[in-house]
Motif scaffolding. Sequence first.
Motif, mmCIF file in Angstrom:
data_model
loop_
_atom_site.group_PDB
_atom_site.id
_atom_site.type_symbol
_atom_site.label_atom_id
_atom_site.label_comp_id
_atom_site.label_asym_id
_atom_site.label_seq_id
_atom_site.Cartn_x
_atom_site.Cartn_y
_atom_site.Cartn_z
ATOM 1 N N GLU A 232 27.823 63.513 77.169
ATOM 2 C CA GLU A 232 28.109 62.091 77.079
ATOM 3 C C GLU A 232 26.891 61.325 76.593
ATOM 4 N N SER A 233 25.766 62.140 76.393
ATOM 5 C CA SER A 233 24.540 61.494 75.928
ATOM 6 C C SER A 233 24.366 62.221 74.667
ATOM 7 N N ASP A 234 25.316 62.642 73.813
ATOM 8 C CA ASP A 234 25.430 63.112 72.477
ATOM 9 C C ASP A 234 24.328 64.140 72.208
ATOM 10 N N GLY A 235 23.845 64.998 73.257
ATOM 11 C CA GLY A 235 22.891 65.821 73.081
ATOM 12 C C GLY A 235 21.631 65.317 73.882
ATOM 13 N N GLY A 236 21.205 64.114 74.117
ATOM 14 C CA GLY A 236 20.186 63.612 74.457
ATOM 15 C C GLY A 236 19.694 64.193 75.812
ATOM 16 N N GLU A 237 20.670 64.303 76.903
ATOM 17 C CA GLU A 237 20.206 65.042 78.014
ATOM 18 C C GLU A 237 20.528 66.584 78.009
ATOM 19 N N ALA A 238 19.368 67.133 78.559
ATOM 20 C CA ALA A 238 19.421 68.880 78.293
ATOM 21 C C ALA A 238 20.505 69.158 79.054
ATOM 22 N N LEU A 239 20.932 70.768 78.680
ATOM 23 C CA LEU A 239 21.758 71.396 79.534
ATOM 24 C C LEU A 239 21.252 71.740 80.699
ATOM 25 N N PRO A 240 22.086 72.178 81.869
ATOM 26 C CA PRO A 240 21.441 72.599 83.079
ATOM 27 C C PRO A 240 20.545 73.810 82.896
ATOM 28 N N VAL A 241 20.846 74.633 82.012
ATOM 29 C CA VAL A 241 20.094 75.945 81.770
ATOM 30 C C VAL A 241 19.099 75.620 80.578
ATOM 31 N N ASP A 242 17.915 75.815 80.919
ATOM 32 C CA ASP A 242 16.976 75.643 79.522
ATOM 33 C C ASP A 242 16.324 77.016 79.530
ATOM 34 N N PHE A 243 16.657 77.689 78.581
ATOM 35 C CA PHE A 243 16.110 79.067 78.133
ATOM 36 C C PHE A 243 14.951 78.939 77.766
ATOM 37 N N GLY A 244 14.150 77.828 77.363
ATOM 38 C CA GLY A 244 12.776 77.787 77.118
ATOM 39 C C GLY A 244 12.724 78.179 75.620
ATOM 40 N N ASP A 245 11.275 78.258 75.164
ATOM 41 C CA ASP A 245 10.884 78.689 73.794
ATOM 42 C C ASP A 245 11.291 80.119 73.465
ATOM 43 N N PRO A 246 12.265 80.127 72.504
ATOM 44 C CA PRO A 246 12.561 81.408 72.299
ATOM 45 C C PRO A 246 11.790 82.329 71.425
ATOM 46 N N GLY A 247 10.505 81.798 71.251
ATOM 47 C CA GLY A 247 9.343 82.609 70.498
ATOM 48 C C GLY A 247 9.911 83.414 69.050
ATOM 49 N N THR A 248 8.726 84.191 68.943
ATOM 50 C CA THR A 248 8.914 85.185 67.681
ATOM 51 C C THR A 248 8.310 86.520 67.852
ATOM 52 N N TRP A 249 8.743 87.504 67.306
ATOM 53 C CA TRP A 249 8.271 88.811 67.393
ATOM 54 C C TRP A 249 7.255 89.040 66.085
#
Length: 518
Positions: free
Chosen positions: A215-232
């Motif tokens: 409803e916020s066109d992506g402005g509101e985060a989803l309930p589950v935040d997976f955080g920084d994916p990082g790099t190897w």
Amino acid sequence: MTLAVLAVATACGDAHTPAPPRSPVAAPAYVGSAICGSCHAEVLGRWTGSHHDLAMQPASEGNVLGDFDAAEVTHFGITTRFFRRADAYFVRTEGPDGEMADFEVAFVFGVAPLQQLLIARPGGRLQVLGLAWDARPAEVGGQRWFPLYPEERIAPGDPLHWTGRAQRWNLMCAECHSTGLRRGYRPEIDGYETTWEEIDVSCEACHGPGSGHAESDGGEALPVDFGDPGTWQRAPGDRVAHRVPPRASHTELETCAPCHARSRLVDDAQPGDRLLDGFLPAVLEEGLYHADGQILGEVYVYGSFLQSRMFAAGVTCSDCHEPHGLSLRAEGNALCTRCHSAERYDAPAHHHHAAEDAGSRCVDCHMPARVYMGVDARRDHGFRVPRPDLAAELGVPDACSGCHADRTPEWAAEQVVQWRGGAASPHFALAINAARRGLPGAEAALAALVGDVRQPPIVRASALRLLGDLLSPASVDVVVASLRDADAAVRLAAAGATAAVDPGTRAAWLAPLLSDPV
């Protein structure tokens, strides 16, 4: 002694003026994968047709893989027949009363390497038939009906009979094959009114209800935040990559774990909840794991992965598995050499086998497979170094003898000594085995294992579970110290290890855990 937690309500401001009512905050609602896909079409495309997408489907043309052209299977004298009537699929087999009858298939369950059938029964129950379809190609033995308990006659009345409690979808399987499931058990009728938001494992099973986000066109985060994916990243000369930045949370792993761990559900868990707030995962229990932590029972992958150096380094599921289509990030050894130097590890000098031969693939030695449900080969995710010396001493499996069936574990152990030089390092399996067998010195060995913070927390928790049966003044201090351990699984196991302590002392030790953050 009874412990109670008291909640005291207090108010601020003028005691005679009631506080204005708060506006209720609507809980996020499920919107469905079609809404998600309206913005995330590429992701939806990868998910479509995946094992998550096909986790459960109506029994209709195109979804049913098995042979329903009057196919028959006889098992322990019971001949089951698979056939069609118009657009419906039926099974004629032994019912709950021992009589043969026709039962309509309501849903199919899974897609590869096998597909099971769900049959609707009174009280809203969906029951899993004891015969499944082997979906593998015919050239490797597939394309056939087969019994899930090939060596047993499962009679009506047995919980394992297809009409029994242990084969009830509502109770045993539903939450991991559907999204937004509500079991709807009604004790007054001993029946179910089970509902779901989506029949399969869709976007919101992992990301949580998405109404606010949509409803916020992506402005509101989803309930589950997976955080920084990082790099190897692996600098020139490094043998193994390291994560940048270091992993700060295990949200992704704990999102996958409820369905990819052997565990008990203890509370109404929601996507994004901490695992131990809703589940009790199994530790290295006898019958589920070998003494060295290798998989034995049907434990899936979470428990073995927690033992691995991969987990300790910050690796998570999506580093190897594309999370939406579920394919591997690369095939064969190329998957491993994304982080591990090919020059060092994908070479005969490391694996001691000719290139392309059995034994030259990383998974052959470090991820041996075990077959479950008759045809489902699942790899151990402990990424462990082969230890044929432990196989020789304790009787556990080892990857070397698993391939070289004509050789003994002792032979394999000698080969490893010649390759590496020197004796193998100590292993927690010795303490676990000693406790399981009641050998002298088991208590001291377990106490030392619990206190060794270099060991994976799941191993230390497993040692605590065993130590509770042997607890004495010689080992009690390590248990009490573990009640304050940094890892929640260790604290949980330590609490259980105090069961034999007198109630007053135990209450004093455990009272601080009433305010534990987990």
